[in-house]
Design a protein around this motif. Structure first.
Motif, mmCIF file in Angstrom:
data_model
loop_
_atom_site.group_PDB
_atom_site.id
_atom_site.type_symbol
_atom_site.label_atom_id
_atom_site.label_comp_id
_atom_site.label_asym_id
_atom_site.label_seq_id
_atom_site.Cartn_x
_atom_site.Cartn_y
_atom_site.Cartn_z
ATOM 1 N N THR A 35 1.969 8.900 12.992
ATOM 2 C CA THR A 35 0.968 9.539 12.132
ATOM 3 C C THR A 35 0.858 8.750 10.834
ATOM 4 N N VAL A 36 -0.359 8.380 10.455
ATOM 5 C CA VAL A 36 -0.595 7.554 9.260
ATOM 6 C C VAL A 36 -1.578 8.266 8.334
ATOM 7 N N LYS A 37 -1.209 8.317 7.043
ATOM 8 C CA LYS A 37 -2.095 8.872 6.019
ATOM 9 C C LYS A 37 -2.466 7.762 5.041
ATOM 10 N N LEU A 38 -3.769 7.606 4.783
ATOM 11 C CA LEU A 38 -4.266 6.569 3.883
ATOM 12 C C LEU A 38 -4.950 7.215 2.683
ATOM 13 N N GLY A 39 -4.819 6.545 1.533
ATOM 14 C CA GLY A 39 -5.446 7.041 0.316
ATOM 15 C C GLY A 39 -6.640 6.197 -0.096
ATOM 16 N N ALA A 40 -7.107 6.452 -1.321
ATOM 17 C CA ALA A 40 -8.327 5.805 -1.829
ATOM 18 C C ALA A 40 -8.191 4.294 -1.903
ATOM 19 N N GLU A 41 -6.990 3.802 -2.253
ATOM 20 C CA GLU A 41 -6.812 2.351 -2.417
ATOM 21 C C GLU A 41 -7.017 1.607 -1.104
ATOM 22 N N GLU A 42 -6.398 2.131 -0.011
ATOM 23 C CA GLU A 42 -6.557 1.492 1.290
ATOM 24 C C GLU A 42 -8.007 1.559 1.759
ATOM 25 N N LEU A 43 -8.657 2.707 1.526
ATOM 26 C CA LEU A 43 -10.037 2.864 1.963
ATOM 27 C C LEU A 43 -10.982 1.959 1.174
ATOM 28 N N ALA A 77 -9.979 0.312 8.245
ATOM 29 C CA ALA A 77 -8.767 0.915 7.665
ATOM 30 C C ALA A 77 -7.750 1.234 8.749
ATOM 31 N N VAL A 78 -8.225 1.828 9.849
ATOM 32 C CA VAL A 78 -7.325 2.211 10.942
ATOM 33 C C VAL A 78 -6.722 0.973 11.602
ATOM 34 N N SER A 79 -7.549 -0.026 11.883
ATOM 35 C CA SER A 79 -7.056 -1.238 12.548
ATOM 36 C C SER A 79 -5.937 -1.896 11.754
ATOM 37 N N TYR A 136 0.827 -1.188 0.000
ATOM 38 C CA TYR A 136 0.000 0.000 0.000
ATOM 39 C C TYR A 136 0.873 1.254 0.000
ATOM 40 N N SER A 137 0.255 2.334 -0.380
ATOM 41 C CA SER A 137 0.988 3.598 -0.493
ATOM 42 C C SER A 137 0.795 4.476 0.729
ATOM 43 N N MET A 138 0.373 3.907 1.819
ATOM 44 C CA MET A 138 0.140 4.739 3.001
ATOM 45 C C MET A 138 1.441 5.388 3.453
ATOM 46 N N GLN A 139 1.303 6.569 4.035
ATOM 47 C CA GLN A 139 2.460 7.327 4.507
ATOM 48 C C GLN A 139 2.514 7.263 6.030
ATOM 49 N N VAL A 140 3.689 7.000 6.561
ATOM 50 C CA VAL A 140 3.852 6.854 8.007
ATOM 51 C C VAL A 140 4.996 7.736 8.488
ATOM 52 N N THR A 141 4.731 8.521 9.517
ATOM 53 C CA THR A 141 5.791 9.296 10.166
ATOM 54 C C THR A 141 5.715 9.019 11.665
ATOM 55 N N THR A 142 6.877 8.985 12.316
ATOM 56 C CA THR A 142 6.913 8.715 13.760
ATOM 57 C C THR A 142 7.510 9.891 14.514
ATOM 58 N N PRO A 149 -14.654 10.119 3.116
ATOM 59 C CA PRO A 149 -15.007 8.782 2.625
ATOM 60 C C PRO A 149 -14.583 8.562 1.182
ATOM 61 N N ASN A 150 -13.969 7.386 0.982
ATOM 62 C CA ASN A 150 -13.523 6.929 -0.345
ATOM 63 C C ASN A 150 -12.296 7.676 -0.880
ATOM 64 N N GLN A 151 -11.813 8.674 -0.120
ATOM 65 C CA GLN A 151 -10.686 9.459 -0.638
ATOM 66 C C GLN A 151 -9.446 9.413 0.260
ATOM 67 N N LEU A 152 -9.599 9.829 1.512
ATOM 68 C CA LEU A 152 -8.404 9.871 2.372
ATOM 69 C C LEU A 152 -8.794 9.763 3.841
ATOM 70 N N ALA A 153 -7.815 9.347 4.636
ATOM 71 C CA ALA A 153 -7.965 9.291 6.098
ATOM 72 C C ALA A 153 -6.607 9.556 6.712
#
Length: 455
Positions: free
Chosen positions: A43-51, A98-100, A26-32, A127-131
């Motif tokens: 901190t986690v950022k999720l895009g449309a694919e993960e959602l 998605a978060v879990s 997945y293309s999620m972005q993670v920063t600590t 919804p359907n775009q980002l989290a």
């Protein structure tokens, strides 16, 4: 939206992250961000694919109970279910899925060893775009071991004195002694059977009362002045003893204070001790002479001293290493140990017929003061020692094999075969984990002794 998880945690709490499968990248972005030596924020950022994947999981779950016209319950395809479910419910389920999944993957990818389930705070959700969310958790600290190869603790010199042997012989004489009731005044060495009630400022105090108590005069088992005050009295006498408690008396509310004891003397027994001779030795065991008995006593005393000294040496070595090491203390572990110590104290006091309140009164502290001083210090020491030994076991590449664990479990089951409560504890969840930890601790300390040429 904030979701806080406060489930029971353990030193191996990181295993809550297990059980997830990642078939896709997945293309999620993670920063600590390290908030302290014992806490981290991810901190986690999720895009449309993960959602989209999380949404599919949510739809499959909702489909099991969704009522869709033309389909049996639970049989409608996800694409149809989506049009017949509450969209807020779908969005909430999607976000939770998605978060879990994302927080588990993020912690594993970043090699973060969590001590508890993270506290989640969602900061953005379209919804359907980002989290976007943050996950804050207590973590295993980085322990920097001190020099564990050159510790200074050493075994103390051991010797058994003639007086120690004599004290055992005196106790042995007392155990074989005869008692003869006499009609005379009490003198030193007699047993006085008494009732007593202690009062301070006219009020009875905890632990100051006894009935038909067999007090041996000269045993120094009561506070100074009490036994001497009984001397000279006869059976049937009722009298008062004015006593001042020692300044270092263990019960703080009584220490240094005067008290009055109302005493009733019921009976005077003369204690007739057997002579120290070969006959007493034969009664005490398989000994022909008093000399053999004395040698056996000396041998046993020395063995006990060796055991006690070795156990103290182990404690001293571990404490020395812990003091030399840099060990950040996670608050969550200190809190755990604080509760454990309080629970242990409650059990010990109950066994002695006391309550925590009785104990607190005896030391002159409130429960809050006791928890913040005595208990917190002890809890911090436990955590520091535990983390130090855990790091040392990793440093030395020590582990407990399944066969070693099984052998220990079998030994415990055999030893406690008649104790149903203990047997049930051995089969309870977490028992193997605790026993494995205990075995690993023993292995680690044994190796520490060997490294320092003490074993």
């Amino acid at each position: 939206m904030t979701k806080s998880c406060n489930n029971h945690h353990r030193y191996e709490a990181r295993y809550w992250l297990a059980g997830f499968s990642y078939a896709k990248m997945y293309s999620m972005q993670v920063t600590t961000k390290k908030l302290s030596d014992t806490k981290i924020e991810v901190t986690v950022k999720l895009g449309a694919e993960e959602l989209a994947d999380a949404k599919l999981v949510a739809l499959n779950k909702l489909a099991k109970s969704a009522k869709v016209p033309g389909f049996r319950e639970g049989k409608a395809p996800a694409s149809v279910v989506e049009k017949h479910v509450d969209q807020n419910t779908l969005a909430s389920e999607t976000l939770e899925n998605a978060v879990s999944k994302a927080v588990a993957k993020a912690f594993m990818d970043e090699d973060i060893h969590a001590l508890n389930q993270p506290q989640i705070e969602v900061t953005k959700f379209v919804p359907n775009q980002l989290a976007e969310f943050t996950a804050t958790s207590d973590i295993f600290p980085q322990v920097k071991l001190g020099d564990y190869k050159n510790l200074k603790a050493r075994l103390s010199k051991l010797a058994v004195t003639d007086q120690e042997v004599a004290d055992v012989l005196t106790n042995l004489q007392n155990s074989f002694a005869d008692k003869k009731e006499v009609n005379r005044a009490v003198k030193n060495g007699d047993e006085a059977v008494i009732d007593f009630v202690g009062k301070k400022d006219g009020k009875e105090f905890e632990g100051g009362k006894g009935k038909d108590y067999p007090l041996v005069i000269g045993s120094n088992s009561f506070i100074p002045g009490f036994e001497n005050g009984v001397v000279g009295h006869k059976a049937g006498d009722k009298f008062e003893l004015k006593i001042t408690f020692p300044k270092d008396y263990q019960v703080k509310t009584l220490a240094g204070n005067p008290a009055v004891f109302e005493v009733t003397l019921h009976k005077v027994n003369e204690i007739i001790k057997p002579a120290l001779n070969d006959e007493l030795a034969a009664k005490a065991g398989p000994f022909k002479t008093l000399g053999e008995l004395k040698q056996d006593i000396k041998t046993n005393l020395l063995e006990r001293k060796k055991y006690e000294a070795t156990e103290k040496l182990k404690d001293d070595l571990v404490l020395e290493l812990a003091d030399k090491s840099s060990v950040p203390l996670p608050e969550i572990l200190v809190d755990d140990q604080t509760q454990n110590i309080k629970h242990e104290m409650d059990q010990n006091l109950a066994y002695r017929g006391m309550t925590l309140q009785n104990y607190l009164e005896s030391i002159g502290k409130t429960e809050d003061e006791w928890l913040k001083t005595d208990v917190k210090t002890a809890a911090e020491n436990r955590v520091k020692i535990g983390l130090t030994l855990a790091e040392l076991s990793k440093e030395l590449k020590l582990d407990v094999t399944d066969s070693e664990l099984a052998a220990q479990m079998d030994e415990l089951r055999l030893h406690y075969k008649d104790n149903k409560a203990v047997l049930e504890q051995l089969e309870a969840d977490g028992a193997k984990f605790d026993i494995r930890n205990h075995l690993l601790t023993e292995k680690t300390i044994a190796q520490l002794m060997k490294i320092n040429k003490l074993g």
